[in-house]
Design an enzyme around this catalytic site. Structure first.
Site, PDB file in Angstrom:
ATOM      1  N   SER A 133       0.805  -1.193  -0.089  1.00  0.00           N
ATOM      2  CA  SER A 133       0.098   0.010  -0.077  1.00  0.00           C
ATOM      3  C   SER A 133       1.009   1.240   0.013  1.00  0.00           C
ATOM      4  O   SER A 133       2.101   1.190   0.353  1.00  0.00           O
ATOM      5  CB  SER A 133      -0.961   0.211   1.358  1.00  0.00           C
ATOM      6  OG  SER A 133      -1.448   1.268   1.485  1.00  0.00           O
ATOM      7  N   TYR A 146      -2.323   0.267  10.460  1.00  0.00           N
ATOM      8  CA  TYR A 146      -2.315  -0.324   9.139  1.00  0.00           C
ATOM      9  C   TYR A 146      -1.005   0.014   8.667  1.00  0.00           C
ATOM     10  O   TYR A 146      -0.333  -0.883   7.987  1.00  0.00           O
ATOM     11  CB  TYR A 146      -3.374   0.418   8.315  1.00  0.00           C
ATOM     12  CG  TYR A 146      -3.486  -0.060   7.052  1.00  0.00           C
ATOM     13  CD1 TYR A 146      -3.791  -1.307   6.770  1.00  0.00           C
ATOM     14  CD2 TYR A 146      -2.890   0.615   6.006  1.00  0.00           C
ATOM     15  CE1 TYR A 146      -3.982  -1.771   5.367  1.00  0.00           C
ATOM     16  CE2 TYR A 146      -3.073   0.238   4.665  1.00  0.00           C
ATOM     17  CZ  TYR A 146      -3.562  -1.010   4.368  1.00  0.00           C
ATOM     18  OH  TYR A 146      -3.529  -1.619   3.047  1.00  0.00           O
TER      19      TYR A 146
END
Length: 233
Positions: A133, A146
């Site tokens: 990501s 995250y």
């Protein structure tokens, strides 16, 4: 499940019933033998039926069950670590349970699956793709847990690349920007913003990018690939 009788690459995809995983399964259908991992249920069954994939039920929060689940695999050429979870929140607000769950699914599960599948991938001189990501490169406010799991995933991929180069195993980290998936719909809701799919990367576009990585000629290694939404008309 034994796929040793095929000459095609055997590609295992986690999170195969989600937006990116499903799109990748469709992109590879007919050219790769597919092992599609997920939590089971109708969505995974539908993707398998549409792509000719073989279902593999995995609970990514229980790595102690992985060895038994993988025991019947005859060949694995490529592994695409695509599954993941995301929960936004400030460091001051997220307790240890959130952090533990995020790290378990996004980092520990890929590490254990990699360890168990590595002997098969070595035999094939195959490829590991870690769908990371943009948060694995830069951590913004509200994204701490995250981003931490994705920074750790980058470390896993980087270490694996160095360790396995002499065995002919390729390792690629893909860093997508915002992609039009149900996870992104959830994120936009948590941000209090409108979900506009056309503003984000189409999952099929990202799937084609990953397919290119898997099918790239052997004289090249794509180590890190950043994908961002294109300019809006």
């Amino acid at each position: 499940m034994s796929l040793s009788d095929t000459n095609r690459a055997v590609t295992l995809i986690t999170g195969a019933s989600g937006g990116i995983g499903s799109a990748l399964a469709h992109a590879l259908a007919g050219t790769h033998e597919l092992i599609l991992a997920g939590r089971g249920g109708e969505r995974l069954a539908a993707v398998c039926a549409a792509t000719g994939g073989h279902p593999l039920v995995l609970d990514l929060t229980r790595p102690e069950t992985f060895a038994d689940a993988l025991a019947g695999l005859g060949r694995v050429t490529n592994v695409v670590h695509n599954a993941g979870v995301l929960e936004l929140g400030a460091v001051a607000e997220q307790d240890h349970a959130v952090w533990t769950h995020m790290l378990a699914v996004n980092t520990v599960a890929p590490a254990e699956l990699t360890r168990l599948l590595l002997p098969l991938v070595r035999q094939e001189r195959g490829t590991f793709v870690f769908v990371n990501s943009g948060a694995g490169l830069s951590a913004n406010a509200g994204w701490g847990s995250y981003a931490a799991s994705k920074f750790a995933l980058k470390a896993l991929a980087d270490a694996l690349r160095g360790e396995e180069a002499s065995n002919g195993v390729r390792v690629t980290s893909v860093y997508p920007g915002r992609t039009a998936t149900e996870m992104q719909r959830k994120v936009r809701g948590q941000e209090g913003a409108e979900y506009t799919p056309q503003a984000f990367i189409d999952p099929q576009t990202l799937a084609q990018t990953i397919a290119f990585v898997l099918n790239a000629p052997r004289d090249t290694a794509l180590t890190d690939l950043t994908v961002r939404p294109g300019p809006q008309p």
